[in-house]
Every structure is written in C-alpha cells, then in structure tokens.
Design a protein around this motif. Structure first.
Motif, PDB file in Angstrom:
ATOM      1  N   GLY A   1       0.801  -1.224   0.000  1.00  0.00           N
ATOM      2  CA  GLY A   1       0.000   0.000   0.000  1.00  0.00           C
ATOM      3  C   GLY A   1       0.830   1.267   0.000  1.00  0.00           C
ATOM      4  N   LEU A   2       2.120   1.146   0.223  1.00  0.00           N
ATOM      5  CA  LEU A   2       2.998   2.315   0.195  1.00  0.00           C
ATOM      6  C   LEU A   2       3.189   2.833  -1.225  1.00  0.00           C
ATOM      7  CD1 LEU A   2       5.921   1.428   2.638  1.00  0.00           C
ATOM      8  CD2 LEU A   2       4.413   3.390   2.827  1.00  0.00           C
ATOM      9  N   SER A   3       3.281   4.138  -1.387  1.00  0.00           N
ATOM     10  CA  SER A   3       3.686   4.761  -2.658  1.00  0.00           C
ATOM     11  C   SER A   3       4.929   5.587  -2.372  1.00  0.00           C
ATOM     12  CB  SER A   3       2.564   5.666  -3.204  1.00  0.00           C
ATOM     13  OG  SER A   3       1.491   4.883  -3.685  1.00  0.00           O
ATOM     14  N   LEU A   4       6.058   5.180  -2.958  1.00  0.00           N
ATOM     15  CA  LEU A   4       7.340   5.804  -2.638  1.00  0.00           C
ATOM     16  C   LEU A   4       7.965   6.444  -3.873  1.00  0.00           C
ATOM     17  CD1 LEU A   4       8.696   2.844  -0.477  1.00  0.00           C
ATOM     18  CD2 LEU A   4       7.732   4.981   0.361  1.00  0.00           C
ATOM     19  N   LYS A   5       8.229   7.749  -3.800  1.00  0.00           N
ATOM     20  CA  LYS A   5       8.879   8.466  -4.902  1.00  0.00           C
ATOM     21  C   LYS A   5      10.387   8.356  -4.765  1.00  0.00           C
ATOM     22  CE  LYS A   5       5.213  11.828  -5.847  1.00  0.00           C
ATOM     23  NZ  LYS A   5       4.854  13.265  -5.927  1.00  0.00           N
ATOM     24  N   GLU A   6      11.058   8.209  -5.875  1.00  0.00           N
ATOM     25  CA  GLU A   6      12.520   8.090  -5.853  1.00  0.00           C
ATOM     26  C   GLU A   6      13.099   8.740  -7.100  1.00  0.00           C
ATOM     27  OE1 GLU A   6      15.750   7.612  -4.019  1.00  0.00           O
ATOM     28  OE2 GLU A   6      14.076   6.488  -3.128  1.00  0.00           O
ATOM     29  N   LYS A   7      14.175   9.503  -6.930  1.00  0.00           N
ATOM     30  CA  LYS A   7      14.872  10.098  -8.083  1.00  0.00           C
ATOM     31  C   LYS A   7      15.594   9.004  -8.858  1.00  0.00           C
ATOM     32  CE  LYS A   7      15.554  14.756  -6.280  1.00  0.00           C
ATOM     33  NZ  LYS A   7      16.549  15.813  -5.978  1.00  0.00           N
ATOM     34  N   VAL A   8      15.545   9.119 -10.171  1.00  0.00           N
ATOM     35  CA  VAL A   8      16.157   8.102 -11.031  1.00  0.00           C
ATOM     36  C   VAL A   8      17.670   8.110 -10.840  1.00  0.00           C
ATOM     37  CG1 VAL A   8      16.565   7.386 -13.421  1.00  0.00           C
ATOM     38  CG2 VAL A   8      14.306   8.215 -12.727  1.00  0.00           C
ATOM     39  N   VAL A   9      18.227   6.924 -10.609  1.00  0.00           N
ATOM     40  CA  VAL A   9      19.667   6.782 -10.401  1.00  0.00           C
ATOM     41  C   VAL A   9      20.349   6.531 -11.739  1.00  0.00           C
ATOM     42  CG1 VAL A   9      21.471   5.410  -9.288  1.00  0.00           C
ATOM     43  CG2 VAL A   9      19.321   5.867  -8.094  1.00  0.00           C
ATOM     44  N   ARG A  10      21.349   7.361 -12.053  1.00  0.00           N
ATOM     45  CA  ARG A  10      22.094   7.208 -13.313  1.00  0.00           C
ATOM     46  C   ARG A  10      23.569   7.069 -13.021  1.00  0.00           C
ATOM     47  NH1 ARG A  10      17.932  10.775 -15.135  1.00  0.00           N
ATOM     48  NH2 ARG A  10      16.756   9.755 -16.786  1.00  0.00           N
TER      49      ARG A  10
END
Length: 504
Positions: A495-504
């Motif tokens: 049920g969690l919604s977690l935002k994450e910056k794209v790792v490059r």
C-alpha cells in the motif's frame, strides 16, 4: 410551525443495569418533549454497548446527524457533553456542522444551548473535561484488565474460530474444531495458506466472520497459541488517543500454559511453526517463484505518468553498442500525444535498489509505524456491528413474512403492501452491503498488514544486501509510475507509494 425535537442517549456497556438506565432515559425524553406544546417529537436515537470515544463507532449518532441534514430535526436534547462525545475534536466538529445547518443542541447537565453561545470557548473547555473523564475511566479499566492479566482471571470475550465463550470458559465447538485440525493437517502436508483458504471457500465452509477465508486468516490461525490450550494476553493495547495498536514490546504480555482444552497437539503446532518460519525466511531471501505472469519482472508494471500507457521493453542502439530500455507505448505510437522519453533498464533497477536500501535504513521510522496503523483493526467493534446487523436482518425477514401473510389473507391493500415491502427490501439491501463492506475491509486490512510485515522482515534481515533481483521486485512491487525521466513512484503491494529520483 412546531420545533422538531429529538433526543440522543447512550450507555457504555450492554449490562442489565445500563439497559435499565437506557429504558429510563427513553421514557424521560419522550415524555419531556411531548409535554411541550411548541415541540414535536422527532424521535429518540440511542447507542448501547458501544464505546463513546469515537463517533464512527456510534451508528445511531451518525443516523441522527443524517436526519438533521434531511431537515427532520431542528433541535437535539442530550444528557451531557460526555454522553454526546468524549472526544473534544469530535464534539466541536459535530456542533459546528449542526450549527451550520441550523440545528442546535441542549446539554442538560451543563445547561448549555449551542444556539445561545457567543463563542465555542465554554464548549471546548467542557468537552475537554469530558475527554479527561473518558481517559480516566479508560485508565481505570486498563488497570482492572491488567490485574486480571496478571492473576490469570481474564476472560477471553471473543474466542478464536473453534471455541465459544460459555460461562467465562473457552469451550470447543466440535464442527469448527474439525476445520481447525484440517487446516493444520493440510499445511503440514505441504499445502500453502492460499491453497488452504481456496479449498475452504470452494467447500463452502463458513468462516467466523462471514463466508470468506483468506490467506491472512489461515496464517493467523496457524500462529494462534490458543489451539494448543495456551493463551498469550495483551497482544494489542490502546494508546492515549484510543487507537488500538499491536503490542511489540510497549506493554507487558502474559503467557499461560494449559489454560483450556486444546484442539491440536503441541507436536503438530510446533511443526507448523517450523514450516511457517522456514517459509518466511525463504520469502525474505527472495526465493524464485515457480510461475511468472510475464517474461520479465518489469513487464506490464511500468506505467506512464503522462499518458497512462504501459512501457515496453526494447533494445536501443547507440554508436558501436546496444542497451535495454523501456519506452512508453503512447510515445512510440505518437510522439505528439506523449513526450515521455525512454528509461534504461539499469536505471530503473538501480533506482529500485536505492529505494529498498532506504527502507532498510529507516524501516523503524516508516514501515513499523505503518504496520501498527494497518493492524489497528478493531475486530470486537466490527463483530458487534455485524451481530447487530444480523439481528436486524432477522427482524426484517420476520416483518416481511408477516407482511406477506397479511397480504395473502386480504388484510392489506396492494399499494400499502408494495410500499412497506419496498421499504423492508431497501433496508435489507443496505444492511447486506454494510456487512459485506465490514467483512471485506477486515480481510483487506489483514492482507495488507501481512505484506508490510513481509517487507519489514526482508529489509531488516541480517543478510539483506539491497541488490536488485527479479524475484525481489515481483515480491514487493505492484507498479511503477514514471512521473518523468527524473522521478519514479513505486507502488508497493503493502500500500505504500514511494517516490525516488532516477539513479544514473
């Protein structure tokens, strides 16, 4: 026009003395309102056997509020603020909402009429006292229960499936006990909890709470020490805000062996615990599933945040080399309608790994409080409401049968029969829907809690390394939303919604 006046009453328990008190209140208010020639009796609303600390647990109070909105009530009389609401926020919220629609409340004990108030200060102070009174009563009740925990005299009011409470003793229900034995036997034979639940549903065996068996229900039963005659007291506790929480060490627990007659042997129970523990370890290590719905773990799970279309796996070619990427189907088909560009396969997996490592680092801050919140299923309150619905449904069915009999004997006009019959059918339909919702909410809450617990177990394991694996992704992720080429949202099965910056 006469003022439409209603009364609200409440008793805290369903004991005989309290029910006598309720009867006296009903007679008092009906006579009191009808004796005023300028008033019209608009009904009496009362809740019995229900805690007053939260308005959501008081169906009659909520029904009265709805009738106020429908202009069926102009004025409400109640004994005191503590009878109306023991929570300051709820009290002020209800009073403000009723004032907005022109309905006022008279509190007899405090001699306070909300229609005459210049400000809410007095009501806030008085309802604050009511909240303190409720907390004091709650504290005394907790102390009493704690003493009964300590001396072993506490009575299990809602025994698990397979038992009934008869004169304060847990007594085996033979038919249900056979189902309990079946669950343990099938689990030890190699069947999973999901397969067992499906088998019980297929055989149309009624569960304790409705007719639906779930994976979470089966696991909870396999873990329940009461089936070997023991009892662990204070698995949950109520905090100062009246929220029910799982006890993970905050309160003392008490374990009593041979408290009642067992259904399964200790040997069978211990073997089941060993299998459950082994299954949990294998799950945490990301054991490979035998069947996959898609060729790749990411297939069908990446969604474009701009156009809503899925992402497709493809091979991109650069100068002298190639790489795997995921591209939005909407962008592939029409670049004008969707501007979302591709993401490299390695970027998505590295971003997922980063998110899992963050969860491992902060699982006590994020996951454990979430688990406690989701586990706050007030089963006793739900069971009380379901029992009340069942009793009302039985009463409605009797009324409907009586109506049909009167019609058959010619005592009712067809028009009146149809009108009354439709009203009964409508209430039966609404109650059926409410019962289904209660059962579904309980089941979904338990399943979600299990998913969160699995995630906690995985990220807190000693051998956690945070690397991406397809099995790990399949285990915990429901979907990925590509907000942009710089940010992803992972929608977890928990049920969690977690935002994450794209790792490059």
């Amino acid at each position: 026009n006469k003022l439409k006046v209603a009364a609200y009453a409440r008793v805290s328990t369903d004991s005989d003395d309290q029910l006598i008190s309720l009867k006296a209140q009903r007679e008092h208010y009906e006579n009191y309102i009808k004796s005023n020639p300028e008033w019209e009796f608009a009904g009496l609303y009362y809740d019995e056997g229900i805690s007053g600390t939260r308005k959501e647990r008081r169906p009659e109070l909520l029904r009265m509020i709805e009738d106020c909105k429908k202009d069926r009530i102009d004025f409400i009389i109640t004994k005191s603020i503590s009878r109306f609401a023991r929570n300051t926020v709820d009290c002020l919220e209800l009073v403000r909402m009723l004032i907005d629609i022109g309905v006022y409340i008279y509190f007899e004990k405090e001699n306070l009429n909300t229609g005459d108030m210049e400000s809410e200060l007095m009501l806030s102070i008085l309802s604050g006292f009511a909240a303190e009174e409720s907390a004091s009563i709650s504290q005394n009740t907790k102390w009493s229960i704690q003493k009964r925990f300590q001396n072993g005299s506490y009575v299990i009011s809602t025994p698990p499936y397979g038992y009934a409470n008869i004169n304060g003793e847990m007594v085996i229900i033979l038919e249900e006990a056979e189902i309990v034995k079946r669950i343990f036997e099938e689990y030890l034979s190699g069947k999973g909890s999901s397969t067992i639940a499906k088998g019980l549903n297929k055989d149309k065996i009624p569960a304790r709470r409705g007719n639906h068996w779930s994976t979470g229900t089966v696991i909870d039963m396999l873990r329940n020490e009461k089936y070997i005659g023991d009892v662990l007291l204070q698995k949950t506790y109520t905090d100062s805000n009246f929220n029910r929480l799982m006890n993970t060490g905050e309160k003392d627990q008490y374990y009593y062996k041979d408290n009642h007659e067992p259904i399964v042997s200790r040997e069978v129970f211990d073997k089941a615990q060993g299998l459950l523990d082994e299954s949990a370890k294998n799950k945490c290590k990301g054991m490979k599933r035998s069947v996959y719905l898609n060729r790749y773990a990411l297939s069908g799970k990446i969604l474009c945040g701009e156009c809503g279309r899925n992402f497709r796996r493809k091979t991109n070619y650069s100068v002298g080399r190639s790489y795997i990427a995921w591209s939005c189907i909407g962008h592939i088909e029409d670049k004008e309608s969707c501007s979302m560009l591709f993401l490299r396969d390695g970027e998505i997996k590295a971003t997922f790994a980063t998110m899992m490592n963050k969860l491992a680092f902060s699982h006590k801050l994020i996951l454990e409080p979430l688990f406690k919140t989701v586990s706050q299923i007030d089963e006793e309150s739900d069971l009380e409401r379901i029992d009340a619905i069942d009793k009302r449904m039985e009463q409605l069915m009797e009324e409907r049968n009586t109506l049909i009999t009167l019609m058959a004997k010619g005592f009712l006009e067809p028009a009146l029969f149809n009108q009354e019959h439709n009203l009964l059918d409508s209430e039966i339909k609404n109650l059926t829907g409410e019962k289904t919702s209660l059962l579904n909410n309980s089941t979904s809450g338990a399943l979600r809690a299990n998913e969160i617990k699995d995630l906690i177990d995985y990220v807190s394991a000693d051998d956690f390394n945070g690397d991406y694996t397809e099995e790990l992704f399949e285990e915990f992720v429901e979907q990925i939303i590509v907000n942009s080429r710089e940010e992803l949202t992972f929608k977890m099965k928990s049920g969690l919604s977690l935002k994450e910056k794209v790792v490059r």
